[in-house]
Design a protein around this motif. Sequence first.
Motif, PDB file in Angstrom:
ATOM      1  N   ASN A  41      -3.261  -4.935 -13.113  1.00 51.43           N
ATOM      2  CA  ASN A  41      -4.276  -5.792 -13.726  1.00 51.43           C
ATOM      3  C   ASN A  41      -4.483  -7.080 -12.925  1.00 51.43           C
ATOM      4  OD1 ASN A  41      -5.137  -4.210 -15.911  1.00 51.43           O
ATOM      5  ND2 ASN A  41      -3.312  -4.764 -17.083  1.00 51.43           N
ATOM      6  N   LYS A  42      -3.410  -7.668 -12.446  1.00 54.60           N
ATOM      7  CA  LYS A  42      -3.531  -8.884 -11.634  1.00 54.60           C
ATOM      8  C   LYS A  42      -4.245  -8.584 -10.317  1.00 54.60           C
ATOM      9  CE  LYS A  42       0.458 -11.211 -13.608  1.00 54.60           C
ATOM     10  NZ  LYS A  42       1.855 -11.604 -13.429  1.00 54.60           N
ATOM     11  N   ALA A  43      -3.920  -7.463  -9.713  1.00 51.39           N
ATOM     12  CA  ALA A  43      -4.566  -7.077  -8.459  1.00 51.39           C
ATOM     13  C   ALA A  43      -6.065  -6.851  -8.660  1.00 51.39           C
ATOM     14  CB  ALA A  43      -3.910  -5.815  -7.881  1.00 51.39           C
ATOM     15  N   ILE A  44      -6.432  -6.205  -9.755  1.00 52.70           N
ATOM     16  CA  ILE A  44      -7.852  -5.981 -10.058  1.00 52.70           C
ATOM     17  C   ILE A  44      -8.554  -7.324 -10.250  1.00 52.70           C
ATOM     18  CG2 ILE A  44      -9.462  -5.100 -11.795  1.00 52.70           C
ATOM     19  CD1 ILE A  44      -7.502  -2.728 -12.159  1.00 52.70           C
ATOM     20  N   ASP A  45      -7.930  -8.231 -10.977  1.00 50.92           N
ATOM     21  CA  ASP A  45      -8.524  -9.562 -11.187  1.00 50.92           C
ATOM     22  C   ASP A  45      -8.773 -10.261  -9.860  1.00 50.92           C
ATOM     23  OD1 ASP A  45      -8.595  -9.275 -13.930  1.00 50.92           O
ATOM     24  OD2 ASP A  45      -6.739 -10.393 -14.277  1.00 50.92           O
ATOM     25  N   LEU A  90      -7.702   0.771  -4.148  1.00 55.90           N
ATOM     26  CA  LEU A  90      -7.497   0.666  -5.593  1.00 55.90           C
ATOM     27  C   LEU A  90      -7.433   2.044  -6.242  1.00 55.90           C
ATOM     28  CD1 LEU A  90      -7.219  -1.114  -8.093  1.00 55.90           C
ATOM     29  CD2 LEU A  90      -9.723  -1.235  -8.172  1.00 55.90           C
ATOM     30  N   LYS A  91      -8.340   2.938  -5.871  1.00 56.74           N
ATOM     31  CA  LYS A  91      -8.331   4.293  -6.436  1.00 56.74           C
ATOM     32  C   LYS A  91      -7.038   5.029  -6.101  1.00 56.74           C
ATOM     33  CE  LYS A  91     -13.298   5.025  -6.573  1.00 56.74           C
ATOM     34  NZ  LYS A  91     -14.430   5.810  -6.036  1.00 56.74           N
ATOM     35  N   GLU A  92      -6.589   4.898  -4.842  1.00 55.25           N
ATOM     36  CA  GLU A  92      -5.332   5.533  -4.454  1.00 55.25           C
ATOM     37  C   GLU A  92      -4.160   4.958  -5.245  1.00 55.25           C
ATOM     38  OE1 GLU A  92      -4.556   8.078  -2.412  1.00 55.25           O
ATOM     39  OE2 GLU A  92      -6.704   8.440  -2.138  1.00 55.25           O
ATOM     40  N   HIS A  93      -4.187   3.652  -5.444  1.00 55.03           N
ATOM     41  CA  HIS A  93      -3.110   3.004  -6.199  1.00 55.03           C
ATOM     42  C   HIS A  93      -3.089   3.519  -7.645  1.00 55.03           C
ATOM     43  CE1 HIS A  93      -0.152   0.008  -7.222  1.00 55.03           C
ATOM     44  NE2 HIS A  93      -0.919  -0.419  -8.212  1.00 55.03           N
ATOM     45  N   ILE A  94      -4.255   3.597  -8.237  1.00 49.26           N
ATOM     46  CA  ILE A  94      -4.331   4.094  -9.617  1.00 49.26           C
ATOM     47  C   ILE A  94      -3.871   5.549  -9.678  1.00 49.26           C
ATOM     48  CG2 ILE A  94      -5.935   4.721 -11.478  1.00 49.26           C
ATOM     49  CD1 ILE A  94      -7.511   2.147 -10.707  1.00 49.26           C
ATOM     50  N   SER A  95      -4.313   6.357  -8.714  1.00 49.54           N
ATOM     51  CA  SER A  95      -3.973   7.783  -8.722  1.00 49.54           C
ATOM     52  C   SER A  95      -2.485   8.035  -8.559  1.00 49.54           C
ATOM     53  CB  SER A  95      -4.712   8.509  -7.600  1.00 49.54           C
ATOM     54  OG  SER A  95      -6.086   8.480  -7.829  1.00 49.54           O
ATOM     55  N   HIS A  96      -1.822   7.196  -7.775  1.00 47.74           N
ATOM     56  CA  HIS A  96      -0.416   7.463  -7.485  1.00 47.74           C
ATOM     57  C   HIS A  96       0.523   6.510  -8.217  1.00 47.74           C
ATOM     58  CE1 HIS A  96      -2.584   9.419  -4.201  1.00 47.74           C
ATOM     59  NE2 HIS A  96      -1.618  10.293  -4.261  1.00 47.74           N
ATOM     60  N   CYS A  97       0.509   5.267  -7.834  1.00 55.15           N
ATOM     61  CA  CYS A  97       1.484   4.301  -8.349  1.00 55.15           C
ATOM     62  C   CYS A  97       1.342   4.088  -9.850  1.00 55.15           C
ATOM     63  CB  CYS A  97       1.343   2.963  -7.621  1.00 55.15           C
ATOM     64  SG  CYS A  97       1.527   3.104  -5.838  1.00 55.15           S
ATOM     65  N   THR A  98       0.131   3.901 -10.307  1.00 53.12           N
ATOM     66  CA  THR A  98      -0.074   3.606 -11.721  1.00 53.12           C
ATOM     67  C   THR A  98       0.231   4.820 -12.586  1.00 53.12           C
ATOM     68  OG1 THR A  98      -1.733   1.981 -11.093  1.00 53.12           O
ATOM     69  CG2 THR A  98      -1.705   2.652 -13.387  1.00 53.12           C
ATOM     70  N   THR A  99      -0.138   5.991 -12.107  1.00 56.06           N
ATOM     71  CA  THR A  99       0.174   7.210 -12.855  1.00 56.06           C
ATOM     72  C   THR A  99       1.684   7.357 -13.023  1.00 56.06           C
ATOM     73  OG1 THR A  99      -1.812   8.251 -11.972  1.00 56.06           O
ATOM     74  CG2 THR A  99      -0.174   9.706 -12.922  1.00 56.06           C
ATOM     75  N   MET A 146       0.825  -1.180   0.000  1.00 57.09           N
ATOM     76  CA  MET A 146       0.000   0.000   0.000  1.00 57.09           C
ATOM     77  C   MET A 146       0.869   1.243   0.000  1.00 57.09           C
ATOM     78  SD  MET A 146      -3.357   0.515   2.224  1.00 57.09           S
ATOM     79  CE  MET A 146      -3.399   1.951   3.228  1.00 57.09           C
ATOM     80  N   GLY A 147       2.043   1.133   0.481  1.00 60.92           N
ATOM     81  CA  GLY A 147       2.969   2.245   0.409  1.00 60.92           C
ATOM     82  C   GLY A 147       2.560   3.399   1.306  1.00 60.92           C
ATOM     83  N   ASN A 148       2.902   4.605   0.882  1.00 60.31           N
ATOM     84  CA  ASN A 148       2.613   5.811   1.640  1.00 60.31           C
ATOM     85  C   ASN A 148       1.191   6.268   1.351  1.00 60.31           C
ATOM     86  OD1 ASN A 148       2.800   8.082   3.152  1.00 60.31           O
ATOM     87  ND2 ASN A 148       4.163   9.172   1.758  1.00 60.31           N
TER      88      ASN A 148
END
Length: 88
Positions: A80-84, A56-65, A1-3
Motif C-alpha cells: 500500500n505504501k509503495a502504491i501511494d 507493480l503487477k509482478e509484485h502483486i502476482s508474486h510477493c503479495t499473493t 524487485m527480487g527475482n
Amino acid sequence: MGNHPNQKQMINRFSRIIGHTEAIKRMIIEEKECEDILIQIAAVRSALNNAGKIILKEHISHCTTDAVRNNDSEALDKLNKAIDKFMK
C-alpha cells in the motif's frame, strides 16, 4: 524487485529510457523547440509509468499473493505504501 521473471527486458526498457533522457538533455543544450522537448518528456514519463506498472503487477502476482497466503499483513502494508508513492 527480487527475482523478476522479465529482468533482462526491464533492464533493456530502462536503458532505452536513459537514452531518451540523454536525448532530451541534448535537445535542451542544442536549444531545440520547446514543443519537441515537451513531447519527449511526455514519452519518457509514459515509459516510466509503464515500467512501474509492470513491476507493480509482478509484485502483486508474486510477493503479495505469498503474503496473503502467509497472513503477512506487513507485506500488504508495504504494498500500500509503495502504491501511494508510485501514484503521486
